[in-house]
Motif scaffolding. Structure first.
Motif, PDB file in Angstrom:
ATOM      1  N   VAL A 141     -13.616 104.921   1.868  1.00  0.00           N
ATOM      2  CA  VAL A 141     -14.736 105.862   2.034  1.00  0.00           C
ATOM      3  C   VAL A 141     -14.954 106.702   0.782  1.00  0.00           C
ATOM      4  CG1 VAL A 141     -15.567 107.858   3.336  1.00  0.00           C
ATOM      5  CG2 VAL A 141     -14.469 105.951   4.534  1.00  0.00           C
ATOM      6  N   PHE A 142     -13.869 107.221   0.210  1.00  0.00           N
ATOM      7  CA  PHE A 142     -14.003 108.195  -0.883  1.00  0.00           C
ATOM      8  C   PHE A 142     -13.699 107.620  -2.274  1.00  0.00           C
ATOM      9  CE2 PHE A 142     -12.986 110.643   2.953  1.00  0.00           C
ATOM     10  CZ  PHE A 142     -14.042 111.540   2.964  1.00  0.00           C
ATOM     11  N   PHE A 143     -12.843 106.580  -2.354  1.00  0.00           N
ATOM     12  CA  PHE A 143     -12.416 106.079  -3.661  1.00  0.00           C
ATOM     13  C   PHE A 143     -12.592 104.569  -3.766  1.00  0.00           C
ATOM     14  CE2 PHE A 143      -9.297 109.542  -2.497  1.00  0.00           C
ATOM     15  CZ  PHE A 143      -9.985 110.563  -3.152  1.00  0.00           C
ATOM     16  N   LYS A 144     -13.691 104.062  -3.218  1.00  0.00           N
ATOM     17  CA  LYS A 144     -13.904 102.617  -3.170  1.00  0.00           C
ATOM     18  C   LYS A 144     -13.896 101.977  -4.548  1.00  0.00           C
ATOM     19  CE  LYS A 144     -17.013  99.121  -1.254  1.00  0.00           C
ATOM     20  NZ  LYS A 144     -18.263  98.871  -0.493  1.00  0.00           N
ATOM     21  N   ASP A 145     -14.486 102.625  -5.528  1.00  0.00           N
ATOM     22  CA  ASP A 145     -14.557 102.091  -6.884  1.00  0.00           C
ATOM     23  C   ASP A 145     -13.707 102.914  -7.852  1.00  0.00           C
ATOM     24  OD1 ASP A 145     -16.440 100.085  -6.135  1.00  0.00           O
ATOM     25  OD2 ASP A 145     -18.009 101.624  -6.150  1.00  0.00           O
ATOM     26  N   ASP A 146     -12.694 103.553  -7.328  1.00  0.00           N
ATOM     27  CA  ASP A 146     -11.891 104.453  -8.145  1.00  0.00           C
ATOM     28  C   ASP A 146     -10.399 104.227  -7.899  1.00  0.00           C
ATOM     29  OD1 ASP A 146     -10.930 106.441  -9.729  1.00  0.00           O
ATOM     30  OD2 ASP A 146     -12.066 108.063  -8.811  1.00  0.00           O
ATOM     31  N   PRO A 147      -9.818 103.170  -8.491  1.00  0.00           N
ATOM     32  CA  PRO A 147      -8.392 102.889  -8.282  1.00  0.00           C
ATOM     33  C   PRO A 147      -7.478 103.977  -8.832  1.00  0.00           C
ATOM     34  CG  PRO A 147      -9.268 101.522 -10.042  1.00  0.00           C
ATOM     35  CD  PRO A 147     -10.448 102.186  -9.391  1.00  0.00           C
ATOM     36  N   LEU A 148      -7.998 104.805  -9.737  1.00  0.00           N
ATOM     37  CA  LEU A 148      -7.194 105.880 -10.294  1.00  0.00           C
ATOM     38  C   LEU A 148      -6.748 106.869  -9.209  1.00  0.00           C
ATOM     39  CD1 LEU A 148      -6.145 106.976 -13.010  1.00  0.00           C
ATOM     40  CD2 LEU A 148      -8.214 108.372 -13.141  1.00  0.00           C
ATOM     41  N   TYR A 149      -7.567 107.038  -8.186  1.00  0.00           N
ATOM     42  CA  TYR A 149      -7.214 107.876  -7.042  1.00  0.00           C
ATOM     43  C   TYR A 149      -6.833 107.032  -5.825  1.00  0.00           C
ATOM     44  CZ  TYR A 149      -9.162 111.985  -9.437  1.00  0.00           C
ATOM     45  OH  TYR A 149      -9.410 113.006 -10.321  1.00  0.00           O
ATOM     46  N   GLY A 150      -7.479 105.876  -5.681  1.00  0.00           N
ATOM     47  CA  GLY A 150      -7.258 105.066  -4.488  1.00  0.00           C
ATOM     48  C   GLY A 150      -5.857 104.500  -4.380  1.00  0.00           C
ATOM     49  N   ILE A 151      -5.342 103.922  -5.468  1.00  0.00           N
ATOM     50  CA  ILE A 151      -3.999 103.339  -5.433  1.00  0.00           C
ATOM     51  C   ILE A 151      -2.922 104.401  -5.194  1.00  0.00           C
ATOM     52  CG2 ILE A 151      -2.265 102.121  -6.815  1.00  0.00           C
ATOM     53  CD1 ILE A 151      -4.500 100.480  -8.031  1.00  0.00           C
ATOM     54  N   PRO A 152      -2.953 105.548  -5.877  1.00  0.00           N
ATOM     55  CA  PRO A 152      -1.971 106.587  -5.562  1.00  0.00           C
ATOM     56  C   PRO A 152      -2.051 107.088  -4.115  1.00  0.00           C
ATOM     57  CG  PRO A 152      -2.937 107.010  -7.698  1.00  0.00           C
ATOM     58  CD  PRO A 152      -3.729 105.887  -7.089  1.00  0.00           C
ATOM     59  N   LEU A 153      -3.270 107.141  -3.555  1.00  0.00           N
ATOM     60  CA  LEU A 153      -3.395 107.584  -2.166  1.00  0.00           C
ATOM     61  C   LEU A 153      -2.750 106.581  -1.220  1.00  0.00           C
ATOM     62  CD1 LEU A 153      -4.474 109.553  -0.071  1.00  0.00           C
ATOM     63  CD2 LEU A 153      -6.652 108.304  -0.101  1.00  0.00           C
ATOM     64  N   ILE A 154      -2.972 105.284  -1.447  1.00  0.00           N
ATOM     65  CA  ILE A 154      -2.354 104.255  -0.615  1.00  0.00           C
ATOM     66  C   ILE A 154      -0.835 104.304  -0.746  1.00  0.00           C
ATOM     67  CG2 ILE A 154      -2.054 101.754  -0.378  1.00  0.00           C
ATOM     68  CD1 ILE A 154      -5.016 101.468  -1.103  1.00  0.00           C
ATOM     69  N   ALA A 155      -0.338 104.490  -1.973  1.00  0.00           N
ATOM     70  CA  ALA A 155       1.111 104.580  -2.194  1.00  0.00           C
ATOM     71  C   ALA A 155       1.702 105.791  -1.494  1.00  0.00           C
ATOM     72  CB  ALA A 155       1.412 104.635  -3.691  1.00  0.00           C
ATOM     73  N   THR A 156       0.980 106.897  -1.509  1.00  0.00           N
ATOM     74  CA  THR A 156       1.466 108.115  -0.849  1.00  0.00           C
ATOM     75  C   THR A 156       1.510 107.940   0.662  1.00  0.00           C
ATOM     76  OG1 THR A 156       0.553 109.495  -2.624  1.00  0.00           O
ATOM     77  CG2 THR A 156       1.064 110.588  -0.541  1.00  0.00           C
ATOM     78  N   ALA A 157       0.437 107.384   1.235  1.00  0.00           N
ATOM     79  CA  ALA A 157       0.382 107.191   2.684  1.00  0.00           C
ATOM     80  C   ALA A 157       1.350 106.120   3.165  1.00  0.00           C
ATOM     81  CB  ALA A 157      -1.047 106.824   3.100  1.00  0.00           C
ATOM     82  N   SER A 158       1.777 105.217   2.295  1.00  0.00           N
ATOM     83  CA  SER A 158       2.680 104.141   2.675  1.00  0.00           C
ATOM     84  C   SER A 158       4.150 104.506   2.499  1.00  0.00           C
ATOM     85  CB  SER A 158       2.390 102.882   1.853  1.00  0.00           C
ATOM     86  OG  SER A 158       1.064 102.444   2.053  1.00  0.00           O
ATOM     87  N   SER A 159       4.427 105.656   1.903  1.00  0.00           N
ATOM     88  CA  SER A 159       5.809 106.051   1.625  1.00  0.00           C
ATOM     89  C   SER A 159       6.527 106.483   2.892  1.00  0.00           C
ATOM     90  CB  SER A 159       5.832 107.192   0.604  1.00  0.00           C
ATOM     91  OG  SER A 159       5.282 106.779  -0.621  1.00  0.00           O
ATOM     92  N   PRO A 160       7.857 106.409   2.907  1.00  0.00           N
ATOM     93  CA  PRO A 160       8.614 106.900   4.068  1.00  0.00           C
ATOM     94  C   PRO A 160       8.585 108.414   4.122  1.00  0.00           C
ATOM     95  CG  PRO A 160      10.110 106.287   2.314  1.00  0.00           C
ATOM     96  CD  PRO A 160       8.741 105.857   1.867  1.00  0.00           C
ATOM     97  N   GLY A 161       8.996 108.972   5.239  1.00  0.00           N
ATOM     98  CA  GLY A 161       9.039 110.414   5.392  1.00  0.00           C
ATOM     99  C   GLY A 161      10.025 111.043   4.424  1.00  0.00           C
ATOM    100  N   GLY A 162       9.667 112.185   3.899  1.00  0.00           N
ATOM    101  CA  GLY A 162      10.568 112.883   2.991  1.00  0.00           C
ATOM    102  C   GLY A 162      11.701 113.558   3.740  1.00  0.00           C
ATOM    103  N   SER A 163      12.886 113.588   3.121  1.00  0.00           N
ATOM    104  CA  SER A 163      14.036 114.222   3.770  1.00  0.00           C
ATOM    105  C   SER A 163      13.825 115.716   3.965  1.00  0.00           C
ATOM    106  CB  SER A 163      15.301 113.983   2.933  1.00  0.00           C
ATOM    107  OG  SER A 163      15.113 114.486   1.615  1.00  0.00           O
ATOM    108  N   TYR A 164      12.878 116.284   3.220  1.00  0.00           N
ATOM    109  CA  TYR A 164      12.574 117.706   3.386  1.00  0.00           C
ATOM    110  C   TYR A 164      11.982 118.000   4.758  1.00  0.00           C
ATOM    111  CZ  TYR A 164      11.502 122.357   1.561  1.00  0.00           C
ATOM    112  OH  TYR A 164      11.465 123.704   1.343  1.00  0.00           O
ATOM    113  N   SER A 165      11.529 116.952   5.459  1.00  0.00           N
ATOM    114  CA  SER A 165      11.057 117.137   6.834  1.00  0.00           C
ATOM    115  C   SER A 165      12.188 117.647   7.724  1.00  0.00           C
ATOM    116  CB  SER A 165      10.518 115.818   7.390  1.00  0.00           C
ATOM    117  OG  SER A 165      11.526 114.828   7.386  1.00  0.00           O
ATOM    118  N   ASN A 166      13.427 117.262   7.419  1.00  0.00           N
ATOM    119  CA  ASN A 166      14.569 117.775   8.178  1.00  0.00           C
ATOM    120  C   ASN A 166      14.687 119.283   8.028  1.00  0.00           C
ATOM    121  OD1 ASN A 166      16.418 114.933   6.919  1.00  0.00           O
ATOM    122  ND2 ASN A 166      15.114 115.030   8.725  1.00  0.00           N
ATOM    123  N   TRP A 167      14.345 119.771   6.837  1.00  0.00           N
ATOM    124  CA  TRP A 167      14.374 121.211   6.595  1.00  0.00           C
ATOM    125  C   TRP A 167      13.347 121.937   7.452  1.00  0.00           C
ATOM    126  CZ3 TRP A 167      10.951 124.826   4.436  1.00  0.00           C
ATOM    127  CH2 TRP A 167      11.517 126.040   4.033  1.00  0.00           C
TER     128      TRP A 167
END
Length: 334
Positions: free
Chosen positions: A64-90
């Motif tokens: 929707v927002f970064f269809k032609d913009d891999p500079l933002y799109g790829i980092p967003l996909i990588a961020t959303a695909s990452s596991p939960g941070g251990s700081y969530s335990n905090w």
């Protein structure tokens, strides 16, 4: 000097990460920890939202927002695909959600992420940008983070059971290291030459929505499945709080300051800072998840969704370990 500085940063962040997880794990009753695996419904809900719902939300926002913009799109996909941070335990420890469930989810997601992380990143980046450069994962950084979290959890459980008199002190140490880790991350991100406060509206909306909707959907799904309210909050925290160190590593290994990445983000005579621009995605996501969780946890506390009494003072809520009360109740039931 550059190499030494990078090594120092990695050592400090890894040490803080280990002490954070270790210091929180010592307060968890091993019996309560094992129970979360014997009753897997909360884990299934949380992991489903973590590795299915959130990556889909990131992918949709990318289209929707970064269809032609891999500079933002790829980092967003990588961020959303990452596991939960251990700081969530905090967060679960400070606001007295179901900490044993949070630990169990962190352990499970850390183990599963070895498969789901590269699979989700490669799948959704190919669907969103089929003709763009392939993303290269930093395997060393990924598995170092996963190993530290797993070792920290199990060593903390062992020390907490063997030396119970040190629980409170080690818990304080974990909380202090958690706060230091967040401050350290903000300090590093502030050195970027491309500040996150100077982007267009699509950047802010596109990065914010996966985090906020992921938090709301996971909280609603957990409650619809009749989980206890502190468990619902723990699931939502785990899903919302991503390990942003992983997308940072993906960016550093995937982008260069090549003008083809910057495109419309720079003028004709401006120098391309593609890495700095891309780093803004996980950096801003970190800010969004902290603000979103702070609001959610405060509302849940006042709504009676935590283990802390809703009429207790704020400083007693964040300063007192209410997980002890839950452990005592569980031991009495047994």
């Amino acid at each position: 000097m550059g190499g030494k500085e990078e090594t120092t940063k990695k050592v400090v962040s890894n040490l803080l990460l280990f002490l954070l997880v270790f210091g929180l794990a010592v307060t968890v009753n091993p019996t309560a920890f094992k129970k979360r695996f014997k009753k897997p419904l909360p884990l299934v809900i949380g992991l489903g939202c973590q590795f299915v719902v959130l990556p889909v939300l990131g992918f949709v926002c990318c289209l929707v927002f970064f269809k032609d913009d891999p500079l933002y799109g790829i980092p967003l996909i990588a961020t959303a695909s990452s596991p939960g941070g251990s700081y969530s335990n905090w967060w679960c420890s400070i606001f007295n959600a179901d900490l044993p469930l949070s630990m169990a989810m962190t352990t499970s997601s850390s183990l599963l992420s070895a498969l789901t992380l590269p699979a989700n990143i490669l799948l959704y980046t190919e669907l969103a940008f089929p003709k763009e450069t392939q993303v290269k994962l930093s395997w060393d950084g990924l598995f170092t983070t996963i190993t530290l979290v797993i070792v920290g959890i199990f060593s903390g459980l062992f020390v907490g059971k063997t030396y119970p008199r040190y629980k409170q002190r080690l818990n304080v140490l974990g909380n202090v290291c958690g706060a230091a880790l967040v401050l350290f991350g903000f300090f590093l991100s502030s050195n970027s030459s491309a500040p996150i406060w100077d982007r267009d509206w699509k950047f802010y909306v596109g990065v914010t929505l996966p985090c906020v909707f992921g938090l709301i959907i996971s909280l609603a799904m957990a409650r619809l499945c009749r989980l206890k309210r502190p468990s619902c909050l723990a699931v939502a925290i785990e899903v919302c709080y991503q390990n942003t160190a992983i997308p940072l590593a993906v960016i550093l290994n995937s982008f260069s300051d090549d003008p083809k990445y910057c495109g419309e983000h720079i003028g004709e005579e401006e120098k391309c800072d593609a890495v700095g621009l891309a780093l803004g995605v996980p950096t801003y996501y970190q800010m969004v998840q902290i603000f979103s969780l702070a609001v959610c946890c405060l509302l849940c506390w006042k709504g009676g969704w935590t283990l802390a009494p809703k009429d207790e003072s704020f400083f007693n809520v964040i300063g007192k370990n209410h997980q002890v009360e839950e452990k005592e109740e569980e031991e009495e039931e047994e």
